[in-house]
Design an enzyme around this catalytic site. Structure first.
Site, PDB file in Angstrom:
ATOM      1  N   CYS A  54       0.812  -1.227   0.000  1.00 51.68           N
ATOM      2  CA  CYS A  54       0.000   0.000   0.000  1.00 51.68           C
ATOM      3  C   CYS A  54       0.843   1.273   0.000  1.00 51.68           C
ATOM      4  O   CYS A  54       0.382   2.315  -0.418  1.00 51.68           O
ATOM      5  CB  CYS A  54      -0.921   0.015   1.210  1.00 51.68           C
ATOM      6  SG  CYS A  54      -2.042  -1.368   1.183  1.00 51.68           S
ATOM      7  N   CYS A  81      -0.669   2.721   6.782  1.00 51.01           N
ATOM      8  CA  CYS A  81      -0.297   1.379   7.223  1.00 51.01           C
ATOM      9  C   CYS A  81      -0.001   0.525   6.001  1.00 51.01           C
ATOM     10  O   CYS A  81      -0.455   0.819   4.897  1.00 51.01           O
ATOM     11  CB  CYS A  81      -1.382   0.752   8.083  1.00 51.01           C
ATOM     12  SG  CYS A  81      -2.962   0.534   7.239  1.00 51.01           S
ATOM     13  N   HIS A  90      -9.015   3.301  -2.444  1.00 50.93           N
ATOM     14  CA  HIS A  90      -7.618   3.018  -2.107  1.00 50.93           C
ATOM     15  C   HIS A  90      -7.039   2.038  -3.129  1.00 50.93           C
ATOM     16  O   HIS A  90      -6.943   0.856  -2.871  1.00 50.93           O
ATOM     17  CB  HIS A  90      -7.582   2.444  -0.675  1.00 50.93           C
ATOM     18  CG  HIS A  90      -6.242   1.967  -0.214  1.00 50.93           C
ATOM     19  ND1 HIS A  90      -5.048   2.538  -0.626  1.00 50.93           N
ATOM     20  CD2 HIS A  90      -5.895   0.970   0.659  1.00 50.93           C
ATOM     21  CE1 HIS A  90      -4.041   1.900  -0.029  1.00 50.93           C
ATOM     22  NE2 HIS A  90      -4.529   0.946   0.742  1.00 50.93           N
TER      23      HIS A  90
END
Lengths: 396, 518
Positions: A91, A375, A344
């Site tokens: 991510c 995160c 996202h």
């Protein structure tokens, strides 16, 4: 040797729901479109000036493979002389692309570089081609939950019982409301690059807004959603980011270069840090990463006037806020909403945080410092601390 | 308006591949104009190897999409194509089967009825020509008020080349848009010059299109262009050419070019095209379109057009899938070619092989000097290509190094394909093939460029007659788009397939087709 590094500009494509808006559009076409949009907005930069292009993707195969950094550079029509490479930190891909390019600028190797990320989760579902080493579980290196992000979020709820499902839903609702408000004010659209879409059934179209937001969301609707990761769980599709497609890209330069060329300076990079935590509670990563970055910068949390934190899950944002004693609805946090509303697309989100923060800096000259933090799967967090170039002392 | 019900498929014609017209709204607000663009995508659902074309049902689909677009009261209407292709014009596969003049007249008229709406409705219209646009494909764009073009797209009006006229508005609209001289250039001179297509920069400088954008964000830029035209920040000026002094001289230029091309013969298509261009000086759109319908109907009923369509079909379609040939996969890999003889024909063959196969090509002749002359000729031709910028120096160097010549036929050892281009004398060729069998492998193809001698007779008495095949080019090799592959009663499929594969070109300007002659 260290030099000041600045964010010159950042843009993104509108985000889509996986398998919907961009179902017939390639990932490499998305990042290429974002790159061309960025360069068009910054005509003072000659393409030949660009020292390197770092593009992140969490799955690097197919239309996100072939060294997406170099491939996108060629497809975007940049000169052959401009190199490119690929980044992967799941991510935090785009966030890492920014810190990596920034590091190269700070040590004097580069003057200006492009950092971005792309994820087409419709073409590359989460976990595609994953082949975890059997040792992970056999030797209890991680627990089973560590490999499914939804489970890690449930584990975070377990660890912090004060973060209830209701709090998570309320936070999620706030994200939707802030995004709707920002859209109404035209804030978010400023950094969206209209992007061609095509499908055999619908023909050509142009995406101009994010597809994921649900402006009419209510607490009742959120409360009624299933908890897919465990029975009687707390994590739902409503209080987590969705599965999305999109691309983001930023221009970073040495402050000298930016000034010499008369480029815009939207944020000044102070420092950054990455840190690891237990993979089962990966959502806690931003806490140690931020502590580490603050320490390096010689700042405390009270110096931070704006927070852009990725909303992979509401619980992970709330764990961060609780740790630092910040209220769930603190106006300094994600003022235009976050990933729960806009989506996202994994490796692309880091730059989205930076472009939101840059808009926040413009609107808040009384704020001196802001952070972008997120995160990262397998138990990590990453934080960049930025300084507001528009800061005016005491103008609060 | 004519309806598609009146336009049943002519008897014997293949089913129409329908180009669908899909409507989708585009919000122009982010592009600086408050309003919606109704975007029509033309897409036949197949990939770029089968371009969008217009038959009756495709025209009906576009018509419906225009009606649906108008009903949404948009700020503008735009049409675009599928990836790499805008539209390649009328469905030629059906055209050849038209046998009634009224049928031909009706399809011409229906095309006009649909396309002209784009030029006559009150709403501004745009063509976003994202890829190949030929004939009727370009004409539908000419009906629109404004045009953008992808920088890599080719466009053109090849109708006169085919024995037709740009009869869906092109012959009337283009002269009015860009003036008589440039229209004659596009409609006549380009078409007569072996169907030359316009590059994007040519189309822009001729005024055929208003803006050119790179393909990477062609649609976004085109929508931006539309928004800026609508908001008035971009102004496109149109010139009135009705009093232009150049009409007569332009028509004369066109006429001279046609006479020169056809050796002084008066050919119907260019004549009719020139008449339409000349009439565009004063014609209304309606009278121009009516005259186009008549010209089209006359020409489609004529034998020259049928012959021309046959030839076009042969070159365009059959060269990809050769009729009567065994499956290409049966062919053997060819990594070295021998050419017996180094005279002009042999040298042309050597040039073709080295360009197509990019493998070593050895030529032999009765002495080294003759062999060297052949090699020198090939290298000189490669140098000419570099000079004309049709080949890079690097490629020419690579190919030049692959050509060699010798007086000793032992150099054919290791060849996969040997072709003879010696005197047309059967006994000589028989003798040659027998000798070659002592040098080459049993699988090496033995080909003859003979035009008249019996290939069968040439293979008699050989140890491996199954590898003998006729491989006949027409002179000059580089220009004549025809290759005859002749198999004997003994030639096996692997040999025939290898010969057909070797004859297929990979250069756009070489067009060949193979037929099978036993």
């Amino acid at each position: 040797m260290s030099r000041s590094v600045v964010l010159v500009d950042a843009v993104r494509t509108p985000f889509g729901k996986a398998g919907s808006l961009y179902a017939g559009t390639r990932a490499d076409d998305l990042i290429v479109r974002a790159m061309r949009g960025l360069l068009e907005r910054n005509p003072k930069i000659a393409p030949t000036d660009i020292d390197d292009v770092a593009i992140a993707a969490a799955t690097q195969s197919g239309d996100q493979g072939m060294n997406i950094g170099r491939s996108a550079t060629l497809l975007a029509g940049l000169p052959n002389s401009v190199p490119g490479y690929s980044i992967d930190r799941w991510c935090a891909g785009a966030l890492t692309a920014m810190t990596t390019i920034a590091g190269s600028i700070a040590m004097g190797a580069y003057e200006v570089g492009i950092a971005g990320g792309v994820e087409h989760m419709g073409n590359h579902p989460m976990g595609e081609g994953m082949d975890p080493n059997p040792r992970y579980l056999a030797e209890k290196i991680v627990e089973q939950d560590a490999l499914a992000m939804g489970n890690t979020a449930e584990r975070l709820h377990d660890r912090f019982p004060a973060i209830t499902k209701e709090r998570a839903d309320k936070y999620a609702l706030g994200s939707q409301e802030k995004t709707a408000k920002a859209y109404a004010a035209g804030t978010i659209q400023k950094d969206l690059i209209p992007t061609a879409t095509r499908s055999a059934e619908l023909g050509w179209g142009i995406a101009t807004v994010d597809e994921p937001p649900r402006p009419g969301t209510t607490m009742e609707a959120l409360a009624a959603l299933k908890t897919p990761f465990r029975p009687a769980g707390r994590v739902t599709a409503g209080n987590a980011a969705g599965l999305n497609d999109g691309a983001t890209v930023s221009l970073l330069a040495s402050e000298e270069f930016a000034k010499e060329k008369g480029l815009s300076i939207k944020a000044r990079l102070v420092t950054f840090a990455f840190a690891g935590v237990e993979p089962e509670v990966m959502g806690y990563g931003p806490v140690p990463a931020t502590e580490k970055a603050l320490k390096k910068a010689g700042l405390s949390i009270s110096d931070i006037g704006l927070f852009e934190i990725n909303e992979a899950f509401a619980v992970q944002v709330l764990a961060f806020l609780d740790h630092f004693g910040i209220a769930d609805d603190d106006p300094r946090v994600n003022p235009v909403g976050g990933a729960i509303a806009v989506g996202h697309p994994l490796a692309s989100s880091g730059v989205r945080l930076a472009l939101n923060l840059a808009r926040g800096f413009e609107e808040h000259p009384e704020v001196r410092y802001g952070i972008t933090t997120m995160c990262i799967g397998l138990g990590m967090g990453g934080t960049i601390i930025w300084e507001n170039p528009h800061f005016t002392k005491g103008a609060k | 308006m004519t309806t598609p019900a009146d336009l049943t498929l002519p008897e014997g014609a293949p089913e129409e591949v329908i180009t669908h017209a899909i409507l989708r709204p585009v919000d122009l607000t982010p592009f600086g104009f408050k309003g919606t663009l109704a975007l029509i995508t033309m897409d036949n659902g197949l990939d770029h190897t089968r371009p969008n074309t217009f038959g009756a049902q495709s025209l009906a689909a576009l018509n419906e999409a225009i009606t649906a677009a108008v009903a949404t009261a948009p700020a503008a209407i735009a049409i675009t194509g599928k990836p790499f292709i805008f539209a390649a014009g009328a469905d030629l596969s059906a055209l050849a089967f038209l046998n009634k003049r009224e049928q031909s007249l009706a399809i011409g008229k229906f095309g006009h009825d649909v396309f002209r709406r784009l030029g006559e409705i009150e709403i501004p219209t745009f063509a976003f020509i994202n890829g190949l646009a030929l004939g009727g494909g370009l004409e539908v764009g000419l009906h629109c008020n404004y045009r953008t073009l992808a920088s890599t797209a080719f466009t053109g009006l090849p109708e006169v080349f085919l024995g037709l006229v740009p009869g869906w508005g092109g012959a009337t609209l283009l002269p009015k848009l860009i003036g008589p001289e440039k229209a004659v250039q596009v409609i006549m001179l380009n078409a007569l010059n072996n169907n030359t297509m316009m590059k994007a920069k040519d189309a822009l400088s001729l005024g055929v299109v208003d803006a050119v954008y790179e393909p990477a964000d062609f649609l976004e830029k085109s929508v931006q262009f539309a928004a800026s035209v609508l908001s008035g920040s971009t102004k496109i000026e149109r010139k009135d050419f009705s009093n232009d002094p150049a009409w007569d001289s332009a028509i004369a230029t066109g006429r001279a070019a046609a006479l020169k091309k056809y050796g002084g013969a008066e050919i119907a298509a260019p004549t009719r095209a020139l008449e339409l261009i000349a009439a565009a000086k004063t014609a209304t759109r309606s009278s121009g379109f009516d005259a186009e319908d008549q010209a089209l109907a006359d020409l489609t009923m004529s034998d020259p057009l049928r012959a021309s369509l046959y030839a076009f079909n042969l070159i365009q379609k059959k060269r990809k899938k050769v009729e009567g040939a065994p499956k290409p996969a049966l062919g053997r890999h060819v990594a070295k070619v021998g050419v017996v003889g180094a005279g002009l024909m042999a040298s042309q063959l050597a040039l073709l092989f080295v360009r197509n196969l990019k493998c070593p090509v050895v030529m032999t002749d009765i002495d080294q000097a003759r062999a060297d002359k052949g090699v020198a000729w090939v290298r000189a031709e490669l140098a000419k290509l570099v000079e004309k910028r049709r080949m890079s120096q690097e490629s020419a160097d690579r190919l030049s190094a692959l050509i060699s010549g010798s007086a000793d036929q032992s150099v054919f050892a290791g060849c996969d394909f040997v072709i003879e281009a010696i005197f047309e004398e059967l006994s000589l060729k028989q003798e040659l093939f027998k000798k070659l069998e002592t040098i080459i492998s049993p699988e090496c193809v033995l080909a003859t460029n003979t035009s008249s001698l019996s290939v069968e007779a040439m293979s008699e008495g050989l140890k491996n007659p199954e590898r003998v095949v006729g491989f006949h080019f027409f002179n000059p090799v580089a220009i004549m788009p025809l290759l005859e592959v002749a198999r004997t009663t003994k030639t096996d499929d692997a040999t025939t397939a290898t010969a057909v594969n070797v004859g297929k070109e990979d250069h756009g300007h070489h067009k060949r087709c193979s037929g099978i002659r036993r």
